[in-house]
Design an enzyme around this catalytic site. Structure first.
Site, PDB file in Angstrom:
ATOM      1  N   GLY A  74     -70.045  21.934  36.340  1.00  0.00           N
ATOM      2  CA  GLY A  74     -70.825  21.391  37.696  1.00  0.00           C
ATOM      3  C   GLY A  74     -69.875  21.538  38.602  1.00  0.00           C
ATOM      4  O   GLY A  74     -69.443  20.332  38.898  1.00  0.00           O
TER       5      GLY A  74
ATOM      6  N   GLN B 201     -81.020  56.280  43.580  1.00  0.00           N
ATOM      7  CA  GLN B 201     -81.359  57.196  44.399  1.00  0.00           C
ATOM      8  C   GLN B 201     -81.594  58.282  43.802  1.00  0.00           C
ATOM      9  O   GLN B 201     -82.555  59.378  44.018  1.00  0.00           O
ATOM     10  CB  GLN B 201     -80.392  57.550  45.426  1.00  0.00           C
TER      11      GLN B 201
ATOM     12  N   GLU C 123     -69.009  33.143  41.464  1.00  0.00           N
ATOM     13  CA  GLU C 123     -67.699  33.166  41.251  1.00  0.00           C
ATOM     14  C   GLU C 123     -66.611  33.578  42.335  1.00  0.00           C
ATOM     15  O   GLU C 123     -65.607  33.965  42.530  1.00  0.00           O
ATOM     16  CB  GLU C 123     -67.357  34.216  40.347  1.00  0.00           C
TER      17      GLU C 123
END
Lengths: 388, 107
Positions: free
Chosen positions: A129, A341, A368
């Site tokens: 946390g 694509q 991150e």
């Protein structure tokens, strides 16, 4: 520097590659396209297989029962483990186990007894946390959750956001400001039991990652024993920072693995698919996409292994980890985009994994530490505040 | 986004006109109480229409439904279940005993 895999590394990589192709991919065919968990019986069977392979708990130090495998080899394994639909965020659906919160290896023996060992035995889960509504990229300044000492306890008030797994966890590492005047030297890490009065999981945060949500937490006069301080008071930022740097290497490796898998699928597809009477593989526009994929993959793989090599040798690796994270996440995003694509309509359908990788890869450029923070870290080292 | 589904219940007769999208849904009994929370995912045939039709055919007490179209059907489904448990202290009757879900204490 020679980063060619050794014979032993090649054997391990081949074993993991076979595991992914023979065990994970067939099961995945029958799961929801966004699933990130296996049925319990399949998971248990595969955990047993991984244990037999001697690869369970890869990042657990040997003295705690993990296999003795160096970081470069673990990075090569991480590149293989991510090569399936759920592989970016749930490599092999977690059947290789893990250390959980590595910061607990630095805990006191009493803390290890209560949190680390049960976690390693699979009896407890933890969460990390750090990020708050006020920001996540600059945690040293953004942390506004306050902890005030009251006798042998700390009283914590504040909130966290984008926290994974807190609603299912037994405990978590919560970073709180314990000295308002000291910036990064005024942050302390607390081990918090999730059944503590005042701990609340307020809501789910839905993201592009459709299989797994984040949570928002609030702490209201939550009392935490002083014995649950991890490390020293006001030294919590170092704990957070070390985790952030180390985590960037496997984070990059997962992106490299997905890029390799997407590229392989495109290479298989282009000779088969015809347009205007000729296979796609004969079209220069397609060939150049494949060339760019190959270059993107090779450079990100090299930088990721270089970061792992420096970390393994005990050398400063923060800049290298930042480069690996930056390049791997951005280049893998381009690779997946090119593959979509090439596959056209199939590329954006849930029949193929590209659309999931595309969504999840977008998160990787933020999680991150976003690309801009990685550049900031690299620039800071280049311009004199070097850690070398 | 509201965390609870609070739309009015629809009658089963309107199932045929439903979209084939991915999403989540709730089924209700004659008293308008939620008895089941489900989802239509990427492999669901005919999406919400197919899943709601199949579920109501299986559950005789299901007399109404409401839905929400979303591509985040898995996390939304988990959220609805967790909110239901937070509100009622149990799972919806037709979902049976759920495992692996977290705890929420929504305001």
């Amino acid at each position: 520097m020679d980063l060619r895999p050794t014979a032993e590394q090649e054997l391990i990589v081949a074993m993991v590659r076979r595991f992914v192709r023979e065990e994970i991919l067939p099961l995945e065919q029958h799961l929801d396209p966004d699933a990130d968990e296996l049925p319990a019986d399949d998971g248990a069977r595969l955990v047993a297989l991984v244990r037999d392979m001697g690869l369970y708990g890869l990042d657990i130090p040997p003295e705690y029962g993990g296999p003795e495998i160096d970081l470069v080899t673990r990075t090569l394994i991480a590149i293989e483990m991510s090569q399936h639909r759920a592989g970016l965020y749930a490599p092999c659906y977690g059947v290789f186990g893990g250390a959980g919160l590595a910061q607990l290896f630095e805990a006191t023996e009493e803390q290890k007894q209560r949190y680390l060992y049960p976690t390693l035995r699979g009896e407890k889960k933890g969460f990390f946390g750090l990020t708050e509504p006020s920001g996540g990229s600059d945690p040293a300044r953004a942390i506004q959750t306050r902890a005030v000492r009251d006798g042998n306890e700390w009283v914590v008030n504040g909130s966290k956001i984008f926290i994974s797994g807190a609603d299912k966890a037994d405990y978590g590492l919560v970073f709180a400001r314990t000295d308002a005047d000291k910036g990064r030297n005024g942050v302390t890490c607390f081990i918090v039991d999730t059944d503590t009065p005042g701990f609340h999981v307020r809501r789910i945060v839905h993201t592009l990652r459709a299989a797994r949500y984040a949570t928002e937490l609030s702490f209201e006069d939550m009392r935490v024993p002083h014995g649950n301080v991890l490390g020293d008071v006001n030294k919590g930022f170092a704990i957070a920072n070390d985790r952030l740097s180390r985590q960037r290497i496997p984070y990059a490796a997962g992106c490299v693995g997905v890029a390799i898998k997407a590229h392989e699928m495109a290479l298989e597809y282009v000779p088969q698919r015809e347009t205007f009477g000729a296979p796609l593989s004969s079209r220069q526009a397609i060939q150049w996409m494949l060339v760019d994929n190959e270059i993107d993959i090779r450079q990100s793989r090299w930088l990721t292994l270089e970061a792992a090599d420096r970390a393994e040798r005990g050398e400063p690796f923060r800049t290298e980890a930042a480069m690996a994270k930056l390049v791997a996440t951005e280049s893998a995003s381009r690779v997946v985009d090119r593959c979509i694509q090439i596959f056209g309509g199939y590329g954006v359908s849930k029949d193929f994994p590209f659309e999931r990788w595309y969504r999840e890869m977008r998160i990787r450029r933020i999680g991150e530490g976003p690309s801009e923070v990685q550049r900031h870290i690299i620039a800071r080292d280049l311009l004199g505040a070097s850690l070398r | 986004m509201a965390i609870r589904l609070e739309k009015p219940w629809q009658e089963l007769a309107s199932i045929d006109g439903l979209p084939g999208h991915m999403g989540v849904f709730e089924l209700a009994d004659a008293q308008g109480q939620v008895i089941y929370i489900g989802f239509a995912g990427g492999r669901s045939q005919f999406g919400l229409r197919g899943e709601i039709a199949a579920s109501t055919a299986r559950m005789a007490s299901a007399l109404g439904f409401r839905l929400e179209v979303t591509t985040a059907y898995l996390t939304r489904w988990q959220e609805l279940l967790m909110v239901y448990r937070a509100d009622h202290g149990r799972w919806p009757a037709e979902n049976g005993s759920m495992s692996g879900l977290g705890r929420l204490s929504p305001v």
